[in-house]
Design a protein around this motif. Sequence first.
Motif, PDB file in Angstrom:
ATOM      1  N   ILE A  26      -2.900  -8.265  12.976  1.00  0.00           N
ATOM      2  CA  ILE A  26      -2.954  -8.255  14.446  1.00  0.00           C
ATOM      3  C   ILE A  26      -4.118  -8.285  15.133  1.00  0.00           C
ATOM      4  CG2 ILE A  26      -2.345  -6.037  14.958  1.00  0.00           C
ATOM      5  CD1 ILE A  26      -0.498  -8.997  16.311  1.00  0.00           C
ATOM      6  N   TYR A  27      -5.120  -7.597  14.800  1.00  0.00           N
ATOM      7  CA  TYR A  27      -6.295  -7.461  15.440  1.00  0.00           C
ATOM      8  C   TYR A  27      -7.246  -8.597  15.007  1.00  0.00           C
ATOM      9  CZ  TYR A  27      -5.540  -2.521  16.629  1.00  0.00           C
ATOM     10  OH  TYR A  27      -4.921  -1.383  17.204  1.00  0.00           O
ATOM     11  N   ILE A  33       0.771  -1.151  -0.029  1.00  0.00           N
ATOM     12  CA  ILE A  33      -0.016   0.140  -0.040  1.00  0.00           C
ATOM     13  C   ILE A  33       0.974   1.151   0.216  1.00  0.00           C
ATOM     14  CG2 ILE A  33      -0.154   0.174   2.590  1.00  0.00           C
ATOM     15  CD1 ILE A  33      -3.194   1.149   1.899  1.00  0.00           C
ATOM     16  N   THR A  34       2.101   1.190   0.529  1.00  0.00           N
ATOM     17  CA  THR A  34       2.886   2.327   0.617  1.00  0.00           C
ATOM     18  C   THR A  34       3.488   2.683  -1.001  1.00  0.00           C
ATOM     19  OG1 THR A  34       4.868   1.225   1.025  1.00  0.00           O
ATOM     20  CG2 THR A  34       3.480   1.743   2.870  1.00  0.00           C
ATOM     21  N   GLU A  35       3.348   1.873  -1.745  1.00  0.00           N
ATOM     22  CA  GLU A  35       3.752   2.174  -3.149  1.00  0.00           C
ATOM     23  C   GLU A  35       2.692   2.476  -3.970  1.00  0.00           C
ATOM     24  OE1 GLU A  35       5.544  -1.553  -4.372  1.00  0.00           O
ATOM     25  OE2 GLU A  35       7.208  -1.255  -2.951  1.00  0.00           O
ATOM     26  N   GLY A  58       2.569  -3.730  11.365  1.00  0.00           N
ATOM     27  CA  GLY A  58       1.904  -3.852  10.246  1.00  0.00           C
ATOM     28  C   GLY A  58       1.817  -2.716   9.106  1.00  0.00           C
ATOM     29  N   VAL A  59       0.444  -2.504   8.738  1.00  0.00           N
ATOM     30  CA  VAL A  59       0.309  -1.417   7.761  1.00  0.00           C
ATOM     31  C   VAL A  59       0.655  -0.183   8.392  1.00  0.00           C
ATOM     32  CG1 VAL A  59      -1.455  -0.097   6.611  1.00  0.00           C
ATOM     33  CG2 VAL A  59      -1.551  -2.595   6.584  1.00  0.00           C
ATOM     34  N   VAL A 118      -5.263   4.494   2.963  1.00  0.00           N
ATOM     35  CA  VAL A 118      -5.946   4.739   4.331  1.00  0.00           C
ATOM     36  C   VAL A 118      -5.024   3.749   5.284  1.00  0.00           C
ATOM     37  CG1 VAL A 118      -7.784   3.600   5.502  1.00  0.00           C
ATOM     38  CG2 VAL A 118      -8.356   4.424   3.460  1.00  0.00           C
ATOM     39  N   ASN A 119      -4.799   4.116   6.479  1.00  0.00           N
ATOM     40  CA  ASN A 119      -3.969   3.384   7.196  1.00  0.00           C
ATOM     41  C   ASN A 119      -4.866   2.731   8.345  1.00  0.00           C
ATOM     42  OD1 ASN A 119      -1.854   2.816   9.030  1.00  0.00           O
ATOM     43  ND2 ASN A 119      -1.656   4.813   9.856  1.00  0.00           N
ATOM     44  N   ALA A 120      -4.433   1.451   8.578  1.00  0.00           N
ATOM     45  CA  ALA A 120      -5.237   0.723   9.490  1.00  0.00           C
ATOM     46  C   ALA A 120      -4.103   0.959  10.849  1.00  0.00           C
ATOM     47  CB  ALA A 120      -4.849  -0.645   9.122  1.00  0.00           C
ATOM     48  N   ALA A 121      -4.544   2.387  11.434  1.00  0.00           N
ATOM     49  CA  ALA A 121      -3.901   2.761  12.624  1.00  0.00           C
ATOM     50  C   ALA A 121      -4.328   2.252  14.089  1.00  0.00           C
ATOM     51  CB  ALA A 121      -3.856   4.257  12.585  1.00  0.00           C
ATOM     52  N   ASN A 122      -3.511   2.638  14.852  1.00  0.00           N
ATOM     53  CA  ASN A 122      -4.173   2.507  16.208  1.00  0.00           C
ATOM     54  C   ASN A 122      -4.416   3.748  16.977  1.00  0.00           C
ATOM     55  OD1 ASN A 122      -1.768   3.761  17.833  1.00  0.00           O
ATOM     56  ND2 ASN A 122      -0.391   1.821  16.982  1.00  0.00           N
ATOM     57  N   SER A 123      -5.137   3.613  17.892  1.00  0.00           N
ATOM     58  CA  SER A 123      -5.848   4.662  18.559  1.00  0.00           C
ATOM     59  C   SER A 123      -4.890   6.110  18.899  1.00  0.00           C
ATOM     60  CB  SER A 123      -6.711   4.691  19.740  1.00  0.00           C
ATOM     61  OG  SER A 123      -5.896   4.095  20.666  1.00  0.00           O
ATOM     62  N   SER A 124      -3.833   5.527  19.003  1.00  0.00           N
ATOM     63  CA  SER A 124      -2.581   6.823  19.299  1.00  0.00           C
ATOM     64  C   SER A 124      -2.271   7.497  18.123  1.00  0.00           C
ATOM     65  CB  SER A 124      -1.496   5.920  20.109  1.00  0.00           C
ATOM     66  OG  SER A 124      -0.630   5.460  19.290  1.00  0.00           O
ATOM     67  N   LEU A 125      -2.525   6.926  17.011  1.00  0.00           N
ATOM     68  CA  LEU A 125      -2.012   7.725  15.890  1.00  0.00           C
ATOM     69  C   LEU A 125      -0.470   7.698  15.942  1.00  0.00           C
ATOM     70  CD1 LEU A 125      -4.581  10.502  15.820  1.00  0.00           C
ATOM     71  CD2 LEU A 125      -4.558   8.428  14.388  1.00  0.00           C
ATOM     72  N   LEU A 126       0.196   7.167  16.757  1.00  0.00           N
ATOM     73  CA  LEU A 126       1.866   7.496  16.538  1.00  0.00           C
ATOM     74  C   LEU A 126       2.483   6.441  16.059  1.00  0.00           C
ATOM     75  CD1 LEU A 126       1.976   9.134  20.159  1.00  0.00           C
ATOM     76  CD2 LEU A 126       1.751  10.363  17.997  1.00  0.00           C
ATOM     77  N   GLY A 127       1.981   5.457  15.341  1.00  0.00           N
ATOM     78  CA  GLY A 127       2.685   4.571  14.542  1.00  0.00           C
ATOM     79  C   GLY A 127       2.479   3.235  15.290  1.00  0.00           C
TER      80      GLY A 127
END
Length: 177
Positions: free
Chosen positions: A128-129, A14-16, A35-36, A23-32
């Motif tokens: 991972i989820y 997806i990064t290419e 995975g994606v 769309v980033n499958a983020a965690n709630s912290s938004l800090l990296g």
Amino acid sequence: MTAMATLTIVRGDITEQSVDAVVNAANSSLLGGGGVDGAIHRRGGPEILAACRALRAGAYGKGLPTGEAVATTAGRLPAGHVIHTVGPVWSQAEDRSALLDSCYRQSLRVAAELGARTVAFPAISTGIYGWPVDDGARIAVRAVREAAGEGIEEVRFMAFDERTHRAFEAALATNGG
């Protein structure tokens, strides 16, 4: 009435993707994270992390709630924007399908607000989820079919592996291809 967006499946990273928004499958912290999320932050560079920190210092001080979406710069990615969304952790005891559905719908809402015509999605929550890939693909395709509009011309479902690719192929075939 707007024309229906073209839905495609792409096996790859997806990064290419040269799209208006990834769309980033983020965690709630938004800090990296892993995975994606980790891949987008690594490839996109410090600009994405700086933008996420600014969000945390403002409206998202407690983090981004599950099922919601927010956009930042794409930094060094070939995309125009990154739309961060927090998928639900799969639970056998509790139906969280509406939250997963919301990730796709809210991401498309944000994409439309940005004027994005092309959007690339990962298979949200299927890593991972722990969300079952076939079910995650079914929810994704249905949500995007129902919610894509307002100028969105193409939605790419990014498949990191063959299993995910097959799941999205099957979901597209049973939801009108």
